[in-house]
Design an enzyme around this catalytic site. Structure first.
Site, PDB file in Angstrom:
ATOM      1  N   SER A  86       0.851  -1.184   0.000  1.00  0.00           N
ATOM      2  CA  SER A  86       0.000   0.000   0.000  1.00  0.00           C
ATOM      3  C   SER A  86       0.887   1.233   0.000  1.00  0.00           C
ATOM      4  CB  SER A  86      -0.950  -0.027   1.201  1.00  0.00           C
ATOM      5  OG  SER A  86      -1.836   1.073   1.156  1.00  0.00           O
TER       6      SER A  86
ATOM      7  N   HIS B 214      -2.497  -1.245  -3.418  1.00  0.00           N
ATOM      8  CA  HIS B 214      -3.601  -0.295  -3.259  1.00  0.00           C
ATOM      9  C   HIS B 214      -3.333   0.904  -4.166  1.00  0.00           C
ATOM     10  CE1 HIS B 214      -4.305  -1.798   1.150  1.00  0.00           C
ATOM     11  NE2 HIS B 214      -4.709  -2.661   0.247  1.00  0.00           N
TER      12      HIS B 214
ATOM     13  N   ASP C 159      -4.603  -4.270   6.197  1.00  0.00           N
ATOM     14  CA  ASP C 159      -4.920  -5.163   5.077  1.00  0.00           C
ATOM     15  C   ASP C 159      -3.747  -6.081   4.775  1.00  0.00           C
ATOM     16  OD1 ASP C 159      -6.455  -6.214   2.978  1.00  0.00           O
ATOM     17  OD2 ASP C 159      -5.514  -4.881   1.532  1.00  0.00           O
TER      18      ASP C 159
END
Length: 339
Positions: A159, A186, A279
């Site tokens: 991310s 992401h 996540d």
């Protein structure tokens, strides 16, 4: 949220201020006309989120992002005119710690698509800042037959700070035959294609966005390409699933890691790199419990030590390594294709 605005154009800064001020959920904490001012103001009055321009004199958005993340870390959204014309800078800024990117709203008028897109990005980042845990989405229904063409699957999740980290992990080597690589970063769907092209310029392997219905492909890096979640069925076919629609992480690393744990019977390695939130941690744990090898990036080398920290706290990572050692560990485990 309290928001700082960084833009050397008075008109662009005013357009951003107008959009933020129109929302009852956010306040403009300060406005800076350049990168150096932004670094100073973040240390004096740290905002929840910085809207950072890219192209500015003296100190650009990439260097300002790097210094803010070093001295007064906070969430940073790149907001710049024509972001597709500055793809290299966009990914360098994301490598330095920026979360996402969007175009500057129209300088005149109000309520346009640019306003809505910016507010949607801000709302999503607000969710990320509040999220402490998330339930992984269920994968698509399994199909009966399994494929054996790919013997090793390398699944990488990242991310904030991820583009540069992924490139460093994969640079300078080509995995042994029968190895497939899937990257879940992401990133907004509008930049997934440019990210795949940029990554392909940094490494020696072919890179392309994963399309619905694709099979795992040895020797190719497949990159998740939509705002829906990348899933893999029992036949090792890739698909996209919008559920859960309210999940802040899109596309979700957890969702894909859970699919690997459930459906990939061969040898697999999960790597969780720098990023905000949690996540990927639960999915990495599922991979470890399924007998797969798991690695998380260490704190010192992470732009944001959120996702890897969560994995470490869960005991999901067999090894916690500095970024520069992750590529070496993968070479030793997966092997290198002979020239």
């Amino acid at each position: 949220m309290k928001i700082g605005i960084v833009n050397d154009s008075a008109m662009a800064a005013e357009a951003l201020r107008r959009v933020v001020a129109a929302s009852r959920d956010h306040d403009v904490l300060w406005m800076a006309r350049g990168g150096a001012d932004a670094v100073r103001l973040c240390q004096e009055a740290r905002p929840d989120l910085v809207l950072m321009d890219l192209v500015m004199p003296e100190m650009d958005g990439v260097e300002a992002t790097r210094l803010i993340m070093q001295h007064a870390p906070c969430a940073i959204l790149i907001v710049t005119a024509q972001p597709r014309d500055n793809v290299g800078q966009v990914f360098r800024a994301m490598g330095a710690g920026a979360i996402d990117v969007t175009a500057t709203p129209a300088l005149l008028g109000a309520g346009g698509a640019g306003d809505s897109e910016l507010l949607a990005k801000i709302k999503t980042i607000g969710k990320l800042l509040r999220v402490s845990a998330g339930e992984p989405a269920a994968a698509s229904a399994a199909e009966p037959a399994a494929r054996g063409a790919v013997r090793h699957l390398l699944a990488i999740g990242a991310s904030t700070g991820g583009p540069g980290a992924v490139a460093r992990v994969l640079a300078g080597w080509t995995p042994a035959p029968a190895t497939a690589i899937v990257v879940v970063q992401h990133i907004d769907a509008n930049f997934a294609g440019p990210f795949a092209r940029w990554l392909g310029e940094q490494i020696s392997m072919p890179v392309r966005p994963a399309e619905a219905g694709d099979a795992l492909e040895a020797g190719v890096v497949l990159v998740a390409r939509t705002n829906d979640h990348l899933v893999m069925d029992a036949r090792l076919r890739l698909h996209y699933d919008a559920s859960p629609s309210d999940y802040a992480y899109r596309p979700s690393v957890d969702v894909f890691f859970h699919c690997v744990a459930r459906h990939f019977s061969g040898d697999a390695t999960g790597v969780l790199l720098t990023g905000m939130g949690r996540d990927g941690a639960a999915g990495l744990l599922a991979m470890r419990q399924a007998g797969k090898h798991t690695i998380a990036q260490d704190q010192a080398s992470s732009a944001v030590y959120g996702m890897p920290r969560a994995a470490a706290e869960l005991g999901a990572a067999e090894r916690i390594l500095p970024l520069d050692q992750i590529g070496v560990a993968l070479r030793n485990r997966v092997g290198v294709r002979a020239l």
